[in-house]
Design a protein around this motif. Structure first.
Motif, short mmCIF file in Angstrom:
data_model
loop_
_atom_site.label_atom_id
_atom_site.label_comp_id
_atom_site.label_asym_id
_atom_site.label_seq_id
_atom_site.Cartn_x
_atom_site.Cartn_y
_atom_site.Cartn_z
N LEU A 131 -7.10 -1.61 -0.97
CA LEU A 131 -5.89 -1.11 -0.32
C LEU A 131 -6.06 0.33 0.14
O LEU A 131 -5.60 0.71 1.22
CB LEU A 131 -4.70 -1.20 -1.28
CG LEU A 131 -4.18 -2.60 -1.57
CD1 LEU A 131 -3.05 -2.53 -2.59
CD2 LEU A 131 -3.72 -3.28 -0.30
N HIS B 7 -0.75 1.64 7.88
CA HIS B 7 0.25 1.90 6.85
C HIS B 7 1.16 0.70 6.62
O HIS B 7 1.88 0.64 5.64
CB HIS B 7 1.09 3.14 7.21
CG HIS B 7 2.10 2.90 8.27
ND1 HIS B 7 1.78 2.86 9.60
CD2 HIS B 7 3.43 2.66 8.19
CE1 HIS B 7 2.87 2.61 10.31
NE2 HIS B 7 3.88 2.49 9.49
N LEU C 146 1.10 -3.43 6.18
CA LEU C 146 0.24 -4.58 5.96
C LEU C 146 1.05 -5.85 6.14
O LEU C 146 2.18 -5.94 5.67
CB LEU C 146 -0.36 -4.52 4.55
CG LEU C 146 -1.09 -3.23 4.21
CD1 LEU C 146 -1.50 -3.23 2.76
CD2 LEU C 146 -2.29 -3.05 5.11
N LYS D 190 1.75 0.11 2.92
CA LYS D 190 0.56 0.36 2.12
C LYS D 190 0.91 1.18 0.87
O LYS D 190 0.39 0.92 -0.22
CB LYS D 190 -0.48 1.08 2.97
CG LYS D 190 -1.76 1.38 2.24
CD LYS D 190 -2.74 2.02 3.20
CE LYS D 190 -3.65 2.94 2.50
NZ LYS D 190 -4.60 3.59 3.40
N TRP E 223 -6.92 -6.39 -0.67
CA TRP E 223 -5.79 -6.83 0.15
C TRP E 223 -5.65 -8.34 0.14
O TRP E 223 -4.56 -8.89 0.16
CB TRP E 223 -5.92 -6.28 1.56
CG TRP E 223 -4.95 -6.83 2.54
CD1 TRP E 223 -5.24 -7.29 3.78
CD2 TRP E 223 -3.53 -6.99 2.40
NE1 TRP E 223 -4.09 -7.74 4.40
CE2 TRP E 223 -3.03 -7.55 3.58
CE3 TRP E 223 -2.63 -6.72 1.38
CZ2 TRP E 223 -1.69 -7.85 3.76
CZ3 TRP E 223 -1.29 -7.01 1.56
CH2 TRP E 223 -0.83 -7.57 2.74
#
Length: 117
Positions: free
Chosen positions: A52, A58, A60, A75, A88
């Motif tokens: 991450l 910024h 996701l 994020k 992630w």
């Protein structure tokens, strides 16, 4: 057999095959050196396999191919909830699984099918 050999004519292999312990021919090594892709930089890692903290975006986003839902998380929030070293892909899968609407009762069929955007 003679007729078959005559029909094949010059279509046979030009040289004998290499044994596993034989050296590769010089043409092979020259083709590797002449390859244009050898000079390129390695491809960027996929965002889904990154930690991450290493993802530059910024916001996701992960979507489910099965039910069509899309989830977004900032994020900063993902790092706060799952830690900076979390991958992630696992974070996205957990987000989808926590809110999954497709439950069949069978382990193999349960859950969402993530796609990372």
């Amino acid at each position: 057999m003679d007729r078959m050999a005559a029909a094949v004519g010059g279509n046979g292999p030009p040289a004998r095959a290499l044994a596993p312990d034989d050296d590769l021919p010089a043409e092979y090594w020259q083709a590797i050196l002449d390859d244009v892709s050898a000079d390129r930089a390695p491809p960027e890692p996929s965002p889904r396999t990154q930690r991450l903290i290493d993802i530059p975006r910024h916001l996701l986003r992960v979507a489910c191919r099965r039910c069509g839902r899309t989830l977004e998380i900032q994020k900063v929030d993902a790092v706060r909830l799952y830690g900076p070293d979390a991958i992630w892909r696992t974070v996205g899968q957990r987000l989808l699984d926590n809110t999954c609407q497709v439950r069949t009762g069978r382990y193999e069929e349960d859950g969402c099918w993530p796609t990372f955007e």
